[in-house]
Design an enzyme around this catalytic site. Structure first.
Site, short mmCIF file in Angstrom:
data_model
loop_
_atom_site.label_atom_id
_atom_site.label_comp_id
_atom_site.label_asym_id
_atom_site.label_seq_id
_atom_site.Cartn_x
_atom_site.Cartn_y
_atom_site.Cartn_z
N LEU A 213 -34.86 -24.15 -13.00
CA LEU A 213 -35.02 -24.57 -13.96
C LEU A 213 -35.00 -25.75 -14.81
O LEU A 213 -34.64 -26.41 -15.79
CB LEU A 213 -33.18 -23.71 -14.98
CG LEU A 213 -33.05 -22.67 -14.51
CD1 LEU A 213 -31.33 -21.79 -14.96
CD2 LEU A 213 -33.78 -21.79 -14.96
N ASN A 245 -38.06 -26.71 -19.64
CA ASN A 245 -36.57 -27.44 -18.44
C ASN A 245 -35.01 -26.34 -19.18
O ASN A 245 -35.27 -26.68 -20.20
CB ASN A 245 -36.87 -28.95 -19.18
CG ASN A 245 -37.54 -29.33 -18.55
OD1 ASN A 245 -37.74 -29.11 -17.13
ND2 ASN A 245 -38.61 -30.35 -18.61
N CYS A 246 -34.27 -27.18 -18.65
CA CYS A 246 -33.17 -26.87 -18.73
C CYS A 246 -32.07 -28.02 -17.89
O CYS A 246 -31.46 -28.03 -17.27
CB CYS A 246 -32.18 -25.59 -18.73
SG CYS A 246 -33.05 -23.99 -19.08
N VAL A 247 -32.43 -29.47 -18.77
CA VAL A 247 -31.66 -30.79 -18.27
C VAL A 247 -31.17 -31.54 -19.83
O VAL A 247 -31.25 -31.22 -20.79
CB VAL A 247 -32.76 -32.16 -18.33
CG1 VAL A 247 -33.79 -30.90 -16.81
CG2 VAL A 247 -34.32 -32.54 -19.08
#
Lengths: 430, 347
Positions: A213, A245-247
């Protein structure tokens, strides 16, 4: 390679029973967009619902949790299409002509992980920190089918956003642009002949690839499975790189950031005047030490091979990628190539802590996008697109971030794009 | 009503004399003396110097304690809104005196203070403790220094929020403050690179910090007799995150029991960490906090004992200063509990 961008200014978006761009207004039939989005098998399998809403600059609207922001575009001349290797076939992009619906974006929203999505406020103090408050946004709020694996769901929502942008971009195909600009970089020898006295400059573009992710895709390839390589700057401008992205929201490079990479734009502005813009070097930010060593070795090696005088290095994310940033910078400087780097800071809420997780004296020219830990209070908004359910747990929030009156006390981290490390914003710190 | 200011200057700026008069003891004069005029003029009646302390530089250096006591007593009595010292430019002993006395007034009397001097003045070593306005290296810079100091002084007296060091013109004091630049970051980066390429001066926006390197302790001689604790910055917490450790920029750590726990599982533990994909850590938290393997080692006699408590926080976006504080605290608890070694996992 030469790319023409034809900018069609979008000043308003309205729901309608037809789809068209007319006099700066996008008329859009949400059902038609949805139907196109749902032609994808993953979307069909994993996305239970997709609802559309519109958010305009200055409105009392909060969009959260935000996954990605995408600018609708369409390839009108030359090879390739939008988001090659993902939506369009994998042909090389970056030449010919592309129409851009400027002033608007597709925003995908809804919970993916919960921690790692962001907030876009269309007005108030929060709006100052996100570039997306200045755009007319067509927001697609997605909900997962029950029991779906997060990785499958992330992919489905990523594709859904890109498909929505592709559908809307297509509406600009036959519209006469308000402005046309062209961008061209040259082959190595040709460039030297054209600009014999100008310093040779490239852009070392670090791509988030910590994995699981935390991914970026280049022509559809997961960046963590790539070796450091070279792109024409116009390829980046033409949708070759997308966000998966999952940041933390503040320094996530959305797809919109890639399409409108400000380093590319500002190097092009000086190209042929004060510098010779040679190319982009893309390199990843993997988590294994061997990968970090290999990738940063290759960045430095390519800088030397290309006989560069200087580079700008941009980062995505923080903490672990700080080590990639410093390894790249140190090794490139040791090759005799000068660097300027763009990062952001995690100096604590009081601003007193050291800002980066790694450092080296050779990184002596730093541009900062600001301290992401700084606390901000976001007043309540009249309307919420999405849900406030995740405000307390997203990166930068804390238990009690969401107050009873709907206002939010949280770190800048929660705001999509607030401390962007491509240098998209004016925010900085000292 | 205007703000009341007490000003500190040396014998030279009080027109008493140069080096030959540097021995003079502190004296208190009413109103402004010498450079105080320039401050008063800049403040245009909003603030005013009510008294001036004059002290010889050698006297301050040689009788610091006594001089300081005397001056503090005067300032306490006068109770001004601000204590301003100098500017000292590159005069070393004067700069030291300005910074030292200003710091003492701030610390002991709780009165706002400000001084000004050249960046290389030894007094500037105190820039993390008191606000110092950078000036030229000689008194020829007074015309610029006085209004600059007066401006920041007024802001302090009004209790306005302090901007970034470059905005409000003070020496960087280790506290990072956000502000909006005129140009976006990418443009600043291009300009900075062009200057660097042309060997022209440029100013980095973030000078690299010096790192606190920790030398490893000697190896544990006999693991089979050692008590080992597990600690993590990977955010493993009991299900539901009972102490609400933040997903990023953690403000605290958690202390949880694993006494009698053979292995963590999906039903009992999860991660609070917002910086990595939580799927695999939530499915099996032993992947981050390896309780299962440690129990195996315990059974096999490879280690003496797994400590009953584990310490955990979220490393994501957490300030180094916070992390250091947490560890300093729970390291004491570990020592008291007789723990011999720690396995610290990160993510």
């Amino acid at each position: 390679m030469k790319l023409e961008l034809g900018f069609i200014e979008i000043k308003d978006i309205q729901f309608s029973n037809e789809c068209k761009v007319e006099n700066g207004t996008l008329f859009v039939d949400a059902e038609a967009v949805k139907a196109f989005v749902y032609e994808d098998d993953d979307v069909k399998a994993y996305v239970k619902s997709a609802c559309f809403d519109i958010a305009k600059p200055g409105e009392s609207v909060r969009i959260t949790p935000v996954k990605d922001v995408i600018e609708p575009r369409v390839k009108v001349e030359g090879p390739g299409g939008q988001f090659p290797g993902v939506i369009a076939k994998v042909d090389t992009v970056g030449s010919g002509r592309t129409h851009v619906l400027r002033g608007m974006a597709i925003v995908t929203a809804g919970k993916i992980v919960g921690f790692q999505e962001g907030i876009i406020d269309m007005s108030g103090p929060g709006a100052e920190y996100t570039p997306f408050s200045k755009l007319n946004n067509l927001v697609m709020v997605c909900e997962p089918v029950e029991g779906v694996h997060q990785h499958d769901y992330e992919r489905a929502v990523r594709i859904a956003g890109l498909r929505a942008a592709t559908f809307v971009g297509e509406l600009g195909r036959n519209v006469t642009p308000d402005e046309v600009q062209s961008f061209e970089t040259y082959g190595i020898k040709e460039g030297i002949e054209k600009f014999p006295t100008l310093p040779r400059v490239a852009y070392v573009h670090m791509l988030q690839s910590q994995g699981l992710l935390h991914d970026t895709y280049v022509y559809g390839v997961d960046a963590k499975r790539t070796l450091t390589t070279i792109l024409y700057p116009t390829e980046t401008m033409d949708g070759a790189i997308i966000s998966g992205n999952c940041v933390s929201a503040c320094d996530k490079n959305t797809t919109y950031h890639h399409q409108n990479n400000p380093v590319v734009a500002d190097l092009f502005e000086q190209h042929g005047k004060t510098l010779n813009y040679v190319c982009n070097i893309i390199t990843n930010e993997n988590v294994y030490l061997a990968d970090k060593q290999r990738s940063s070795d290759w960045s430095a090696k390519l800088c030397r091979l290309l006989d560069l005088d200087g580079v700008i290095v941009s980062q995505e994310g923080f903490g672990n990628p700080d080590t990639d940033l410093i390894m790249n910078t140190k090794k490139i400087e040791q090759m005799g190539v000068k660097t300027t780097i763009i990062t952001d800071e995690y100096a604590g809420q009081d601003g007193k802590s050291q800002s980066l997780a790694d450092a080296d004296p050779l990184a002596d020219a730093v541009v900062t996008g600001g301290n992401a830990n700084e606390v901000i209070v976001l007043p309540p908004m009249e309307k919420v697109i999405g849900t406030l359910n995740y405000v307390d747990v997203i990166a930068g929030g804390h238990a009690g971030s969401l107050r009873e009156d709907g206002s939010i006390e949280a770190e800048l981290q929660v705001i999509t794009g607030a401390t962007n490390e491509m240098g998209f914003n004016r925010l900085s710190a000292r | 009503m205007s703000y009341r200011v007490v000003h500190y200057i040396n014998q030279f700026f009080a027109n008493i004399g140069g080096e030959e008069m540097a021995h003079v003891a502190p004296e208190l004069r009413e109103g402004f003396v010498g450079p105080g005029l320039a401050f008063n003029q800049s403040w245009k009646g909003e603030a005013e110097i009510v008294a001036t302390v004059v002290c010889g530089d050698s006297h301050f250096a040689e009788h610091e304690k006594e001089a300081q006591e005397q001056i503090l007593a005067w300032v306490k009595e006068l109770n001004p809104d601000l204590f301003i010292a100098g500017p000292a430019f590159n005069a070393g002993r004067y700069g030291y005196a300005c910074a030292t006395i200003a710091n003492a007034v701030k610390e002991q009397l709780g009165i706002k203070v400000l001084t000004g001097m050249y960046e290389e003045n030894p007094g500037a070593d105190l820039k993390d403790k008191i606000l110092i306005v950078p000036t030229a290296n000689s008194a020829a810079g007074m015309r610029k220094a006085a209004p600059a100091m007066a401006k920041l002084a007024l802001k302090l007296m009004k209790g306005e929020k302090l901007g970034a060091s470059c905005e409000d013109n003070y020496m960087p004091n280790g506290i990072r403050v956000n502000f909006f630049e005129k140009e976006r970051g990418s443009k600043r980066a291009v300009k900075m690179l062009l200057n660097k390429l042309a060997d022209k001066p440029f100013v980095t926006e973030y000078p690299m910090p010096s790192f606190d390197r920790v030398a490893p302790n000697p190896a544990v001689k006999d693991l089979s007799k050692a008590t080992i604790a597990l600690c993590t910055s990977g955010g493993i917490v009991p299900k539901g995150n009972p102490d609400h450790i933040e997903s990023s920029s953690a403000s605290h750590y958690g202390e949880y029991s694993i006494a009698g726990v053979e292995a963590l599982c999906e039903a009992t533990h999860e991660t609070a960490h917002g910086g990595y994909d939580p799927v695999y850590a939530n499915a099996d938290a032993n992947r981050v906090l390896p309780v299962d393997v440690m129990r195996e080692f315990e059974r096999e006699g490879k280690i003496g004992k797994l400590h009953d408590l584990f310490y955990t926080t979220v490393g994501n976006g957490t300030a180094v200063a916070s992390a250091k504080k947490f560890a300093a605290e729970y390291a004491q608890k570990l020592l008291q509990a007789g723990v011999n070694a720690v396995i610290m996992t990160s993510t």
